[in-house]
Design a protein around this motif. Structure first.
Motif, PDB file in Angstrom:
ATOM      1  N   LEU A   1       0.752  -1.342  -0.075  1.00 21.28           N
ATOM      2  CA  LEU A   1       0.461  -0.121  -0.436  1.00 21.28           C
ATOM      3  C   LEU A   1       0.956   0.865  -0.075  1.00 21.28           C
ATOM      4  N   ILE A   2       2.004   1.571   0.599  1.00 21.96           N
ATOM      5  CA  ILE A   2       2.555   2.395   0.745  1.00 21.96           C
ATOM      6  C   ILE A   2       3.858   2.852  -0.572  1.00 21.96           C
ATOM      7  N   PRO A   3       3.166   4.468  -1.716  1.00 23.82           N
ATOM      8  CA  PRO A   3       3.299   4.651  -2.748  1.00 23.82           C
ATOM      9  C   PRO A   3       4.787   5.367  -2.157  1.00 23.82           C
ATOM     10  N   GLY A   4       5.542   4.318  -3.315  1.00 22.59           N
ATOM     11  CA  GLY A   4       7.109   4.850  -3.650  1.00 22.59           C
ATOM     12  C   GLY A   4       7.950   3.730  -2.390  1.00 22.59           C
ATOM     13  N   SER A   5       9.195   4.562  -2.541  1.00 22.38           N
ATOM     14  CA  SER A   5       9.520   4.096  -1.448  1.00 22.38           C
ATOM     15  C   SER A   5      10.543   4.368  -0.284  1.00 22.38           C
ATOM     16  N   VAL A   6      10.120   4.455   1.274  1.00 22.70           N
ATOM     17  CA  VAL A   6      10.709   5.347   2.417  1.00 22.70           C
ATOM     18  C   VAL A   6      11.556   5.313   2.113  1.00 22.70           C
ATOM     19  N   PHE A   7      12.028   3.321   2.496  1.00 22.33           N
ATOM     20  CA  PHE A   7      13.990   3.390   3.227  1.00 22.33           C
ATOM     21  C   PHE A   7      14.564   2.954   2.264  1.00 22.33           C
ATOM     22  N   GLY A   8      14.464   3.380   0.342  1.00 21.53           N
ATOM     23  CA  GLY A   8      15.285   2.524  -0.766  1.00 21.53           C
ATOM     24  C   GLY A   8      14.543   1.735  -1.539  1.00 21.53           C
ATOM     25  N   SER A   9      13.516   0.382  -0.644  1.00 17.65           N
ATOM     26  CA  SER A   9      12.942  -0.007  -1.320  1.00 17.65           C
ATOM     27  C   SER A   9      11.772  -1.120  -0.678  1.00 17.65           C
ATOM     28  N   ASP A  10      10.863  -1.866  -1.087  1.00 15.61           N
ATOM     29  CA  ASP A  10       9.372  -2.252  -0.865  1.00 15.61           C
ATOM     30  C   ASP A  10       9.706  -3.254   0.085  1.00 15.61           C
ATOM     31  N   SER A  11      10.671  -4.239   0.114  1.00 17.25           N
ATOM     32  CA  SER A  11      11.135  -5.047   0.742  1.00 17.25           C
ATOM     33  C   SER A  11      11.777  -4.095   1.733  1.00 17.25           C
ATOM     34  N   THR A  12      13.005  -3.067   2.138  1.00 18.72           N
ATOM     35  CA  THR A  12      13.066  -2.741   3.557  1.00 18.72           C
ATOM     36  C   THR A  12      11.533  -1.677   3.534  1.00 18.72           C
ATOM     37  N   ASP A  13      11.197  -1.684   3.687  1.00 16.31           N
ATOM     38  CA  ASP A  13       9.544  -0.987   3.941  1.00 16.31           C
ATOM     39  C   ASP A  13       8.931  -1.863   4.507  1.00 16.31           C
ATOM     40  N   ALA A  14       8.722  -2.928   4.032  1.00 12.88           N
ATOM     41  CA  ALA A  14       8.326  -3.678   5.215  1.00 12.88           C
ATOM     42  C   ALA A  14       8.633  -4.169   5.703  1.00 12.88           C
ATOM     43  N   PHE A  15       9.991  -4.113   6.112  1.00 12.44           N
ATOM     44  CA  PHE A  15      11.130  -4.572   7.160  1.00 12.44           C
ATOM     45  C   PHE A  15      11.305  -4.212   7.930  1.00 12.44           C
ATOM     46  N   ILE A  16      11.516  -2.698   8.273  1.00 12.76           N
ATOM     47  CA  ILE A  16      11.222  -1.795   9.070  1.00 12.76           C
ATOM     48  C   ILE A  16       9.433  -1.647   9.946  1.00 12.76           C
ATOM     49  N   PHE A  17       8.746  -1.258   8.522  1.00 11.77           N
ATOM     50  CA  PHE A  17       7.278  -1.180   9.344  1.00 11.77           C
ATOM     51  C   PHE A  17       7.364  -2.461  10.408  1.00 11.77           C
ATOM     52  N   GLY A  18       6.636  -3.685   9.890  1.00 13.78           N
ATOM     53  CA  GLY A  18       6.895  -4.772   9.969  1.00 13.78           C
ATOM     54  C   GLY A  18       7.689  -5.606  11.775  1.00 13.78           C
ATOM     55  N   SER A  19       8.618  -4.510  12.027  1.00 10.52           N
ATOM     56  CA  SER A  19       9.600  -4.846  13.132  1.00 10.52           C
ATOM     57  C   SER A  19       9.134  -4.239  14.191  1.00 10.52           C
TER      58      SER A  19
END
Length: 551
Positions: A234-252
């Protein structure tokens, strides 16, 4: 009553060997993982570098996140030996599965390794700490963790040579199978020594204020997975550089909040030690963010800017061992030397340093380019990954002896103080790389490999002051029933640091002067060391009196 050999319980040596072989498998796999994903000529997956980098970064983050779950299940349900066995079996199967072609086997095997490491990593460290609960062994706990840590690095050192030989001689599949065999050998050794450590496998009953296992799954693990998935989608673009990084950081975030709630709900006796450990975890994230750049920034430096030419007398024996990368004028990665590089020189005739075409020839003087008659024989880049574990093996006895000497003099620093020194020394290692950039005229010329050797030498001293000391501190300070869970917290900090290392390394190309890249690493590491120094008095008080009760 545990058996002892010298000043250490006998179980240490079985756990040392089990961990050595487990790490042999892991570091063999991780050493060729990126190469396998990007290889398109020799049976690899042929993935684009950006996709392979994303998979690599996510994998090394997740593999250190799952010990949170594995530690929790061991503490509350399975016990340590069963968890270690389950984890080892899953990892061994995962390594072997990577040798089977096909995306389905690839991702399933990665899942096995990620879950297996969660069961294995935190719990073998906790089991080791439990061996030192007897008063006669307690003074040697730091030294015991140093010795155990040396086992990790014996495996990490030898595996790169095995991997290079097998993948170059027989193919990728055989190298991955060798990693699985190493894991199974470690499990066999673990169970051969069962009598020496079975007494340390003691589950601690939960307290009334502890969350139930089901509640933790429902309020922590499940929300973490949902947040991670939604962040990816759902997050448009990449907050932390890539979709997987966003998923990891927010998921943590739900897991981080769980550890904070663990402190908030703790009894008065437990609150202080949990607070101390959470503070340590936050600080050492910076260490891992810098240290884990050995697989990114330092590997880029080895690949692009380091003189890797092979001395003539060593060419043939090194080639027979799979240690040589050969570049000639017909190689597919450099299709037209003269036309490609003639237009890429500066006013003084030096080749401009741009990463592309063949990374090694980029900044090589014209007279050293390969020709139809002469190829270049280079040391394989991945072998530089063995320098750090080599120094760990060599320096561990020296560091252990030094702390023993300081103890006899009554001047041994506390465990947190050792860790502060470790952070500061890690910062100094980045200054060696500042010197390397200066010596190579900011990448215009290749520099001696001794700059990398020097960097690894310094950072290894910092590592030995911090990483095994952190494991020891968790074992010393954590409430007994929460030891494996908090050991999982240590590995979660490692996981976040691993992911941040990728974010920092991704900024490499944004620095025109590479010295500033390493100055930034120096600044953040020394700042973290200063924060830890400010906490030393408070941490020492907690170690001496965890509950805070007056005598």
């Amino acid at each position: 009553m545990s058996q002892a050999t010298g000043k250490h319980p006998k179980g240490l040596y079985y756990l040392f060997l089990a961990e050595m072989w487990e790490r042999f498998g892991y570091y063999l796999m991780i050493g060729i993982f990126f190469l396998y994903m990007t290889d398109a000529q020799s049976g690899g997956m042929g993935l684009p570098k950006d996709q392979a980098s994303d998979i690599y970064g996510t994998f090394i983050a997740l593999v250190f996140l799952t010990p949170f779950i594995g530690g929790l299940l061991a503490d509350r349900l399975l016990g340590y030996r069963l968890s270690i066995t389950l984890g080892g079996l899953l990892m061994g199967l995962g390594y072997c599965g990577l040798g089977i072609p096909g995306d389905s086997f690839f991702y399933l095997s990665l899942a096995f390794i990620i879950i297996g490491n969660g069961f294995f990593k935190a719990n073998i460290s906790t089991l080791l700490g439990n061996l030192y609960t007897e008063e006669k062994y307690l003074p040697q706990k730091d030294a015991g963790y140093n010795i155990f840590y040396m086992g990790i690095n014996v495996g990490a050192f030898i595996c790169n040579f095995v991997a290079a030989y097998l993948r170059n001689t027989y193919g990728w599949g055989w190298a991955f199978v060798a990693a699985g065999i190493g894991m199974f050998i470690g499990l066999i050794i673990f169970w051969v020594g069962n009598k020496t450590h079975q007494h340390a496998d003691i589950r601690k009953p939960a307290q009334p204020h502890d969350m139930s296992l089901l509640k933790i799954v429902g309020t922590v693990i499940f929300p973490a997975a949902i947040v991670g998935i939604l962040s990816w989608v759902l997050i448009p673009g990449s907050v932390f550089g890539s979709d997987s990084t966003d998923a990891f950081i927010f998921g943590s975030i739900p897991i981080v909040l769980f550890y904070v709630s663990l402190w908030a709900r703790a009894s008065k006796e437990d609150k202080r030690p949990i607070a101390a450990l959470l503070s340590i975890f936050a600080v050492v994230i910076v260490f891992w963010a810098v240290f884990k750049q050995n697989g990114t920034a330092l590997t880029i430096w080895a690949e692009h800017y380091t003189d890797r030419s092979m001395p003539a007398p060593l060419e043939k024996p090194a080639a027979s061992l799979g240690m040589v990368q050969s570049i000639d004028a017909s190689t597919k990665t450099v299709p037209d030397f003269d036309n490609a590089f003639r237009t890429r020189t500066d006013a003084d005739g030096k080749v401009v340093t741009k990463e592309g075409l063949d990374p090694y020839v980029n900044n090589l003087p014209r007279e050293e380019w390969p020709t139809e008659e002469r190829s270049l024989s280079l040391i394989s880049t991945e072998l530089f990954q063995s320098i750090n574990p080599f120094f760990v093996v060599i320096l561990t006895p020296i560091v252990v002896s030094f702390w023993g000497f300081m103890r006899r003099k009554g001047k041994e620093p506390s465990t947190p103080a050792k860790m502060a020194w470790g952070l500061f020394i890690t910062g100094l290692s980045t200054l060696v790389m500042v010197g390397a950039v200066w010596a190579g005229d900011n990448g215009q010329d290749k520099v001696s490999s001794m700059w990398l050797v020097g960097t690894y030498f310094v950072v290894t001293i910092g590592e030995l002051c911090l990483s095994p000391m952190g494991l020891s501190l968790v074992s010393k300070v954590s409430p007994p029933r929460l030891t494996a869970l908090l050991m999982g917290g240590w590995f979660m900090a490692t996981s976040i640091g691993n992911k941040l290392s990728g974010i920092l390394a991704s900024l490499w190309d944004t620095y025109d002067d590479k010295q500033y890249f390493f100055w930034v690493n120096f600044a953040v590491t020394v700042a973290a060391a200063a924060v830890l120094v400010l906490m030393l008095k408070w941490l020492r008080e907690i170690m001496e009196n965890p509950s805070g009760n007056k005598a």
